[in-house]
Design a protein around this motif. Structure first.
Motif, PDB file in Angstrom:
ATOM      1  N   THR A  18       1.217  -0.844   0.305  1.00 37.92           N
ATOM      2  CA  THR A  18      -0.018   0.268   0.110  1.00 37.92           C
ATOM      3  C   THR A  18       0.724   0.987   0.430  1.00 37.92           C
ATOM      4  OG1 THR A  18      -0.306  -0.294   2.303  1.00 37.92           O
ATOM      5  CG2 THR A  18      -1.629  -1.172   1.341  1.00 37.92           C
ATOM      6  N   LEU A  19       0.427   1.952  -0.852  1.00 36.53           N
ATOM      7  CA  LEU A  19       0.732   3.414  -0.497  1.00 36.53           C
ATOM      8  C   LEU A  19       0.481   4.658   1.016  1.00 36.53           C
ATOM      9  CD1 LEU A  19       1.162   4.155  -4.715  1.00 36.53           C
ATOM     10  CD2 LEU A  19       2.876   3.558  -3.289  1.00 36.53           C
ATOM     11  N   LEU A  20       1.409   4.936   1.524  1.00 33.27           N
ATOM     12  CA  LEU A  20       1.248   6.184   2.459  1.00 33.27           C
ATOM     13  C   LEU A  20       1.381   7.649   1.399  1.00 33.27           C
ATOM     14  CD1 LEU A  20       3.364   5.008   5.188  1.00 33.27           C
ATOM     15  CD2 LEU A  20       0.674   4.700   4.669  1.00 33.27           C
ATOM     16  N   VAL A  21       0.296   8.228   1.478  1.00 31.12           N
ATOM     17  CA  VAL A  21       0.139   9.508   0.238  1.00 31.12           C
ATOM     18  C   VAL A  21       0.385  10.877   1.374  1.00 31.12           C
ATOM     19  CG1 VAL A  21      -0.627  10.456  -1.755  1.00 31.12           C
ATOM     20  CG2 VAL A  21      -1.100   8.602  -1.742  1.00 31.12           C
ATOM     21  N   ALA A  22       0.995  11.022   1.441  1.00 30.09           N
ATOM     22  CA  ALA A  22       1.462  12.962   2.186  1.00 30.09           C
ATOM     23  C   ALA A  22       0.606  13.892   2.228  1.00 30.09           C
ATOM     24  CB  ALA A  22       2.837  13.322   2.400  1.00 30.09           C
ATOM     25  N   ALA A  23      -0.832  13.927   2.916  1.00 32.87           N
ATOM     26  CA  ALA A  23      -2.062  14.566   3.311  1.00 32.87           C
ATOM     27  C   ALA A  23      -0.756  16.560   2.996  1.00 32.87           C
ATOM     28  CB  ALA A  23      -2.446  14.917   4.348  1.00 32.87           C
ATOM     29  N   PRO A  24      -2.052  16.978   2.656  1.00 39.20           N
ATOM     30  CA  PRO A  24      -0.986  18.542   1.875  1.00 39.20           C
ATOM     31  C   PRO A  24      -0.558  19.050   3.249  1.00 39.20           C
ATOM     32  CG  PRO A  24      -3.164  18.079   0.428  1.00 39.20           C
ATOM     33  CD  PRO A  24      -3.507  16.917   1.409  1.00 39.20           C
ATOM     34  N   ASN A  25      -1.449  18.881   4.426  1.00 31.97           N
ATOM     35  CA  ASN A  25      -0.772  19.476   5.677  1.00 31.97           C
ATOM     36  C   ASN A  25       0.020  19.163   6.549  1.00 31.97           C
ATOM     37  OD1 ASN A  25      -2.483  17.514   6.517  1.00 31.97           O
ATOM     38  ND2 ASN A  25      -3.238  17.989   8.130  1.00 31.97           N
ATOM     39  N   LEU A  26       0.741  17.963   6.220  1.00 33.86           N
ATOM     40  CA  LEU A  26       2.375  16.943   6.577  1.00 33.86           C
ATOM     41  C   LEU A  26       3.206  18.176   5.470  1.00 33.86           C
ATOM     42  CD1 LEU A  26       2.823  14.488   8.372  1.00 33.86           C
ATOM     43  CD2 LEU A  26       3.492  13.787   5.642  1.00 33.86           C
ATOM     44  N   ASP A  28       6.350  18.204   7.389  1.00 33.62           N
ATOM     45  CA  ASP A  28       7.623  17.742   8.006  1.00 33.62           C
ATOM     46  C   ASP A  28       8.567  17.499   6.334  1.00 33.62           C
ATOM     47  OD1 ASP A  28       9.719  15.599   7.598  1.00 33.62           O
ATOM     48  OD2 ASP A  28       8.999  14.700   9.548  1.00 33.62           O
ATOM     49  N   PRO A  29      10.259  18.090   6.201  1.00 36.65           N
ATOM     50  CA  PRO A  29      10.081  18.678   5.481  1.00 36.65           C
ATOM     51  C   PRO A  29      10.992  17.094   4.729  1.00 36.65           C
ATOM     52  CG  PRO A  29      11.809  19.008   7.164  1.00 36.65           C
ATOM     53  CD  PRO A  29      10.583  19.035   7.532  1.00 36.65           C
ATOM     54  N   ASN A  30      11.022  15.822   5.374  1.00 36.49           N
ATOM     55  CA  ASN A  30      11.514  14.733   5.553  1.00 36.49           C
ATOM     56  C   ASN A  30       9.626  14.176   4.248  1.00 36.49           C
ATOM     57  OD1 ASN A  30      13.935  14.377   6.409  1.00 36.49           O
ATOM     58  ND2 ASN A  30      12.706  14.534   8.306  1.00 36.49           N
ATOM     59  N   PHE A  31       8.577  14.188   4.685  1.00 34.60           N
ATOM     60  CA  PHE A  31       7.463  14.094   3.671  1.00 34.60           C
ATOM     61  C   PHE A  31       6.609  14.177   3.194  1.00 34.60           C
ATOM     62  CE2 PHE A  31       8.985  10.405   7.439  1.00 34.60           C
ATOM     63  CZ  PHE A  31       9.298   9.848   6.591  1.00 34.60           C
ATOM     64  N   SER A  32       6.490  16.246   2.813  1.00 38.77           N
ATOM     65  CA  SER A  32       5.954  16.916   2.365  1.00 38.77           C
ATOM     66  C   SER A  32       6.048  16.559   0.963  1.00 38.77           C
ATOM     67  CB  SER A  32       6.312  18.091   2.324  1.00 38.77           C
ATOM     68  OG  SER A  32       5.863  19.149   1.577  1.00 38.77           O
ATOM     69  N   ARG A  33       4.419  16.010   0.229  1.00 39.13           N
ATOM     70  CA  ARG A  33       4.590  15.351  -0.878  1.00 39.13           C
ATOM     71  C   ARG A  33       5.132  13.814  -1.207  1.00 39.13           C
ATOM     72  NH1 ARG A  33       1.683  19.084  -4.305  1.00 39.13           N
ATOM     73  NH2 ARG A  33       0.386  20.758  -3.169  1.00 39.13           N
ATOM     74  N   THR A  34       5.322  13.595  -0.317  1.00 42.38           N
ATOM     75  CA  THR A  34       6.296  12.095  -0.811  1.00 42.38           C
ATOM     76  C   THR A  34       5.067  10.956  -0.804  1.00 42.38           C
ATOM     77  OG1 THR A  34       6.199  11.276   1.695  1.00 42.38           O
ATOM     78  CG2 THR A  34       7.908  12.738   0.306  1.00 42.38           C
ATOM     79  N   VAL A  35       5.487  10.241  -1.546  1.00 42.55           N
ATOM     80  CA  VAL A  35       4.644   8.779  -2.008  1.00 42.55           C
ATOM     81  C   VAL A  35       5.698   7.756  -1.236  1.00 42.55           C
ATOM     82  CG1 VAL A  35       3.593   7.299  -3.184  1.00 42.55           C
ATOM     83  CG2 VAL A  35       3.421   9.996  -3.500  1.00 42.55           C
ATOM     84  N   VAL A  36       4.673   7.043   0.021  1.00 38.34           N
ATOM     85  CA  VAL A  36       5.806   6.041   0.761  1.00 38.34           C
ATOM     86  C   VAL A  36       5.635   5.032   0.339  1.00 38.34           C
ATOM     87  CG1 VAL A  36       6.480   4.893   2.622  1.00 38.34           C
ATOM     88  CG2 VAL A  36       6.629   7.041   2.340  1.00 38.34           C
ATOM     89  N   TYR A  37       6.016   3.599  -0.290  1.00 43.85           N
ATOM     90  CA  TYR A  37       5.570   2.450  -0.249  1.00 43.85           C
ATOM     91  C   TYR A  37       5.670   1.594   0.644  1.00 43.85           C
ATOM     92  CZ  TYR A  37       5.141  -2.112  -3.336  1.00 43.85           C
ATOM     93  OH  TYR A  37       4.719  -3.518  -3.561  1.00 43.85           O
ATOM     94  N   LEU A  38       4.886   0.927   1.694  1.00 41.98           N
ATOM     95  CA  LEU A  38       5.393  -0.066   2.198  1.00 41.98           C
ATOM     96  C   LEU A  38       5.979  -0.952   2.293  1.00 41.98           C
ATOM     97  CD1 LEU A  38       2.187   0.951   5.136  1.00 41.98           C
ATOM     98  CD2 LEU A  38       4.877   1.189   5.345  1.00 41.98           C
ATOM     99  N   VAL A  39       6.635  -1.766   2.596  1.00 44.33           N
ATOM    100  CA  VAL A  39       7.627  -2.783   2.163  1.00 44.33           C
ATOM    101  C   VAL A  39       7.220  -3.416   3.598  1.00 44.33           C
ATOM    102  CG1 VAL A  39       9.891  -4.458   1.967  1.00 44.33           C
ATOM    103  CG2 VAL A  39       9.091  -1.848   1.351  1.00 44.33           C
ATOM    104  N   GLU A  40       6.679  -3.084   4.975  1.00 41.81           N
ATOM    105  CA  GLU A  40       6.773  -3.980   5.557  1.00 41.81           C
ATOM    106  C   GLU A  40       5.836  -3.401   6.768  1.00 41.81           C
ATOM    107  OE1 GLU A  40       9.550  -5.526   9.257  1.00 41.81           O
ATOM    108  OE2 GLU A  40       9.415  -6.971   7.319  1.00 41.81           O
TER     109      GLU A  40
END
Length: 197
Positions: A18-26, A28-40
């Motif tokens: 599944t993907l974690l898509v950063a909400a516009p209000n996130l 944090d510079p590490n995650f702003s506008r990111t798409v994270v693929y969950l491996v585990e």
């Protein structure tokens, strides 16, 4: 009380693939506008990689044996803020190929596999459509990710194998939101400076 803000009701089960898509209000510079693929995703915590943060480092310079299999643009991606010296590799297998019985490959979800970079690339080169190398990863302790999702930091949506190896990573955030339909698709038009309250 029901939360009717855009996107709060549109989530998928959390799990590998599944993907974690950063909400516009996130913000944090590490995650702003990111798409994270969950491996585990397990009781003790979760691990994923950011799919849309290419670095300046070339796979050819860092891991030359893997360069011919790397998807465009052929750079190492920043997988997250945790342990930037660790390299992880995800690949998408060709249709009809399976991870079973292939040394150095662990199934994640469907055709997406985790690749041991110490293994021999030639052993499965014909089985992969492409791969991506990540420096570092994104990690959450037990309960931490659930808290961030409940707070509205992330939208949890189904991932596609092409998300892992796309060469169109620059607007992956917007493209993933748009393919979810309304109301999440509307959020893809939010300017970077504007967040949700």
């Amino acid at each position: 009380m029901r939360d009717d803000r855009p996107g709060r009701q549109a989530t998928a089960p959390v799990g590998p693939g599944t993907l974690l898509v950063a909400a516009p209000n996130l913000t944090d510079p590490n995650f702003s506008r990111t798409v994270v693929y969950l491996v585990e995703h397990r009781e003790h915590g979760s691990l994923g990689v950011v799919l849309n943060r290419p670095s300046e480092a070339s796979v050819r310079d860092v891991l030359p044996r893997w360069a011919s299999l790397a998807s465009g643009p052929g750079t190492v991606f920043v997988g997250g803020p945790v342990d930037g010296t660790t390299a992880l590799c995800l690949a998408s297998l060709r249709p009809g190929q399976r991870a079973d019985g292939v040394d150095g490959v662990v199934a994640v979800n469907g055709p997406v596999v985790l690749v041991d970079l110490d293994s021999e690339p030639a052993a499965f080169a014909s089985r992969v459509r492409g791969l991506r190398v990540f420096a570092g990863y994104s990690g959450w302790d037990s309960g931490q990710l659930a808290g961030e999702i409940a707070r509205g930091d992330w939208f949890v949506v189904p991932g596609l194998p092409d998300d892992v190896i796309t060469d169109r990573h620059a607007d992956l955030w917007g493209r993933v939101l748009r393919r979810q339909g309304a109301p999440l698709a509307l959020l893809s038009t939010f300017p970077v400076e504007i967040g949700l309250n």
